[in-house]
Enzyme design. Sequence first.
Site, PDB file in Angstrom:
ATOM      1  N   GLY A 218       0.928  -1.198  -0.431  1.00 50.29           N
ATOM      2  CA  GLY A 218      -0.025  -0.203  -0.095  1.00 50.29           C
ATOM      3  C   GLY A 218       0.610   0.973  -0.090  1.00 50.29           C
ATOM      4  O   GLY A 218       1.718   1.535  -0.936  1.00 50.29           O
ATOM      5  N   ASP A 249      -1.843  -4.463 -10.500  1.00 53.93           N
ATOM      6  CA  ASP A 249      -2.415  -4.674 -11.752  1.00 53.93           C
ATOM      7  C   ASP A 249      -1.198  -3.916 -12.202  1.00 53.93           C
ATOM      8  O   ASP A 249       0.076  -4.570 -13.352  1.00 53.93           O
ATOM      9  CB  ASP A 249      -3.493  -4.890 -12.655  1.00 53.93           C
ATOM     10  CG  ASP A 249      -4.706  -5.267 -11.524  1.00 53.93           C
ATOM     11  OD1 ASP A 249      -4.274  -6.202 -11.000  1.00 53.93           O
ATOM     12  OD2 ASP A 249      -5.601  -4.328 -12.109  1.00 53.93           O
TER      13      ASP A 249
END
Length: 322
Positions: A218, A249
Amino acid sequence: MILTVTPNPALDLTWHVDALHPGSTHRVPTGVGRAGGKGLNVARVLHAAGVDTLALTTCGGATGEEFRSELETSGVPHRLVPVAADTRRSVAVVAADRGEATVLNEFGVAPSVHEATLLWDTAVAIGRTARAVAICGSLPSGMSGDALVGAVQALDHSGVPVLVDTSGPAMLAAAEARVTALKPNHEELRAATGLDDLRAGVRALHERGATLVLASLGEDGLLLAHRNGEAVRARFPEVVHGNATGAGDATVAAILVSLAEDPCLAEPGALEATARRAAAWGAAAVAMPLAGELDAALAARTADVIITPDTLDPTPRTEGAA
């Protein structure tokens, strides 16, 4: 060519709101529907970056027709395996005030045995001609992980580097199949290995057989670790707020670019260069309203990424490691 395989695609529906208030009615601008799923998002990023890519996935039902139409409009090269069940949907509500996305993912219906066999056989056949292959996302409920393992092993025997981005038992099975790279986030790593410590979880995947592990953290960036003990942490210099659904992704796309050039990232400096690209592309994806897109200015800031060298104990490759 880089091949992405998405066993459980979705029609991604995205709405943007000023603020999300649970239990309340919201009037919103028209939402956007796109062909999605992790592998499709990876292919979009690669295609936009000018990388030769092909997206392989399934498509079925009324939802699938909308999925197919949007994908054809996008220009992303693709191959669709027809299935009887409706393509699932994924709903994302992005709240501007918090810079966060709330996501609802349908499970998806497993294809028939014949449909699944066709998907995996096609993946292997095309994958053997690719420079790198990524198998991304969850498996539909009821789909066995054995086929994923078989595909990883077949491609590995053909000398093609394979990255798997999934979770749970399927991630562990891919590691045991000697996958080239795995990309869990910290929560997925903890759930799969049962280990709270990040570095211990990464070592556990190395011990099972994975060569590379990229753990996304994150706002804290990522850890990219090789089974030879070399590891680096990478973090974008500032926190980027927005839609984080496509960040992972984008990091996968960045790793694939490197694997296509150096299948084991064994060249000097390859691990750091890959980590820099992955961190920058991840941040660039957060800044965009839809998954599968990059903010070009942020993506180019690889030199600004903060790198911290790390080390893990080298993991010897032994048969039956677990």
